[in-house]
Design a protein around this motif. Structure first.
Motif, short mmCIF file in Angstrom:
data_model
loop_
_atom_site.label_atom_id
_atom_site.label_comp_id
_atom_site.label_asym_id
_atom_site.label_seq_id
_atom_site.Cartn_x
_atom_site.Cartn_y
_atom_site.Cartn_z
N VAL A 109 54.47 30.99 -0.04
CA VAL A 109 53.68 29.80 0.27
C VAL A 109 53.53 29.69 1.79
O VAL A 109 54.46 30.06 2.53
N ILE A 110 52.37 29.21 2.22
CA ILE A 110 52.20 29.00 3.67
C ILE A 110 52.65 27.57 3.98
O ILE A 110 52.17 26.61 3.37
N VAL A 111 53.60 27.49 4.91
CA VAL A 111 54.12 26.17 5.28
C VAL A 111 53.48 25.79 6.62
O VAL A 111 53.73 26.44 7.64
N ARG A 112 52.64 24.73 6.58
CA ARG A 112 51.95 24.34 7.81
C ARG A 112 52.54 23.03 8.34
O ARG A 112 52.58 22.02 7.62
N ASP A 113 53.02 23.08 9.57
CA ASP A 113 53.55 21.87 10.21
C ASP A 113 52.35 21.11 10.77
O ASP A 113 51.71 21.57 11.72
N MET A 114 52.06 19.95 10.20
CA MET A 114 50.83 19.25 10.56
C MET A 114 50.89 18.65 11.96
O MET A 114 49.86 18.38 12.56
N MET A 115 52.12 18.40 12.45
CA MET A 115 52.22 17.80 13.79
C MET A 115 52.07 18.87 14.86
O MET A 115 51.39 18.69 15.85
N GLU A 116 52.72 20.02 14.60
CA GLU A 116 52.69 21.09 15.62
C GLU A 116 51.51 22.02 15.43
O GLU A 116 51.28 22.90 16.26
N ALA A 117 50.79 21.88 14.31
CA ALA A 117 49.67 22.75 13.96
C ALA A 117 50.08 24.24 13.97
O ALA A 117 49.33 25.10 14.40
#
Ligand code: HAM
Length: 435
Positions: free
Chosen positions: A406-414
């Motif tokens: 799964v791709i884990v995307r940190d929405m704050m750090e982009a």
């Protein structure tokens, strides 16, 4: 004809973004009541009409004109038991709680019994700002203790709740004593004699109440009636020695606790069951005393009125909508609304199935997750994740579904990284729980 979609007058929908206010108040009430040894009680939203007529008083506004009756619609005939009772939506908590105290055997538990509730109340009233037909109250009762210390402790609990709400400097506690039955019988005639001289100058409600409920005249909101009330004999000047002693002690304890109060000899309250100490919490800016944030007092005769042993009691209820108005006016920080911390994005049928399993697995491990299965493109799902203020987006495409990754995307750090499904929980704990 098209059905009209409209909520009943005087009621409101509490939308998701409003919930934070309700949770803020309920959490404070839970915490403070718990610390003071109160247990939570839920009573039915409907009760027998008789309960209120007997307890609140036949000649009060609530019983005379504000109760909603509950009817069952059916062509079947009701069975005998149902026929006997007329049900109404609860117009307050106290009467139902005293009924429960007697019916559920609480008289034989160690006294006093301390109970609190949080829920909706129904009164037919003219809707306006801070006045609804369905509104919420937090309600507290101490049943089985006559000590003036208990009056002071209950007022302390209320005071601390308003302090936690951030409203301590915005409120004033008004207090009075209504005395016992014999004090009131003594003063009743004096009040009637005084007001008779002014009968024609009184508002229509007061003219009527002069016969049915003369004490209410002291608390009328009409300007002219207030002028007349200023010269009326006061209950507080006519208290018997026991009631006077009790009241003086309550005031001394409040002084000791550092609780500031205003003595208001014309505070009578709108329910007939009150005796001795009565009090209200008001907004300091509400100079015309138009609406209270809460009110309560002793009701030492109510248990007996319902057929129990003589049992003193005291309680208080706060009006949630009015408190929320005040919190909003002062822009008090009540915390952010709860949002799902993870947003799952899926592209393709296989990915949808994997997303469904992840929602179940991560949900059972305590993570809050949101998704929109109706949306298919990565762009639109990412936009929703960002609008929903999710901290992490989990992206599953065809490849990830096949690789079990799964791709884990940190929405704050982009920033983003691909992880094996088996390592996902550890990574999420690191990202979401370590800060
Ligand atoms: P109450 O003064 O009738 O007392 O109501 C308590 C609070 O409920 C009021 O101070 C006000 O904040 C709120 N309230 C009343 N009517 C409305 C309305 N139409 N719309 C919005 N808010 C309203 C009682 O109910 C007593 N049972 C309190 C008590 C508990 N006494 C002893 N134990």
């Amino acid at each position: 004809m098209k059905m009209q979609l409209q909520k009943p007058r005087g009621t409101r929908d509490i939308l998701p973004e409003e919930q934070k206010y309700w949770r803020f108040i309920e959490d404070i009430v839970d915490k403070r009541c718990g610390a003071f040894g109160f247990g939570k009680i839920e009573t039915p939203i409907m009760e027998n009409k008789e309960l209120y007529a007997k307890g609140i008083g036949q000649a009060t506004d609530i019983v005379e004109k504000e109760m909603y009756s509950v009817k069952r619609f059916s062509s079947e005939t009701a069975n005998e038991d149902d026929d006997k009772s007329e049900l109404v939506l609860r117009p307050e908590y106290t009467a139902g709680i005293v009924r429960a105290y007697l019916e559920d055997g609480m008289q034989s538990w160690p006294q006093p019994i301390k109970l609190y509730s949080f829920g909706p109340i129904f009164r037919y009233d003219r809707p306006q700002k801070g006045r609804f037909r369905q509104f919420w109250q937090f309600n507290t009762e101490v049943i089985g203790d006559s000590s003036p210390l208990t009056d002071a402790l209950l007022i302390l609990l209320v005071w601390q709740i308003f302090q936690d709400l951030g409203l301590k400097n915005q409120i004033v506690v008004e207090i009075n004593s209504l005395g016992c039955k014999s004090c009131r019988n003594k003063i009743k005639k004096q009040i009637i004699d005084y007001y008779k001289k002014y009968k024609n100058a009184l508002c229509l409600d007061c003219q009527r109440r002069l016969d049915t409920n003369p004490f209410r005249l002291l608390d009328c909101k009409e300007l002219n009636c207030q002028k007349i009330a200023a010269g009326s004999p006061q209950i507080i000047d006519n208290l018997c020695s026991e009631c006077k002693k009790q009241f003086m002690q309550v005031l001394e304890y409040l002084d000791e606790l550092g609780i500031t109060y205003d003595l208001n000899p014309r505070l009578v309250r709108g329910l007939d069951y009150y005796t001795r100490t009565t009090f209200e919490v008001r907004d300091i800016n509400d100079k015309n005393r138009q609406s209270s944030l809460g009110g309560g007092g002793r009701y030492d005769n109510l248990v007996e009125i319902y057929g129990g042993r003589p049992t003193p009691a005291i309680g208080f209820a706060g009006g949630i909508e009015r408190i929320i108005d005040k919190l909003k006016e002062l822009e008090i920080d009540v915390g952010s609304p709860k949002v799902a911390e993870i947003y799952i994005i899926q592209i393709g049928e296989k990915a949808k199935r994997m997303a469904l399993r992840l929602i179940s697995d991560l949900g059972s491990k305590g993570f809050s997750i949101s998704s929109a299965f109706g949306k298919d493109t990565l762009k639109s799902q990412l936009r929703t994740a960002s609008k929903n203020k999710a901290r992490i987006a989990l992206i599953i495409g065809q490849r990830e579904a096949l690789d079990k990754s799964v791709i884990v995307r940190d929405m704050m750090e982009a920033s983003q990284e691909t992880v094996d499904l088996k390592d996902l929980e550890t990574l999420l704990i690191k990202k979401l729980r370590s800060s």
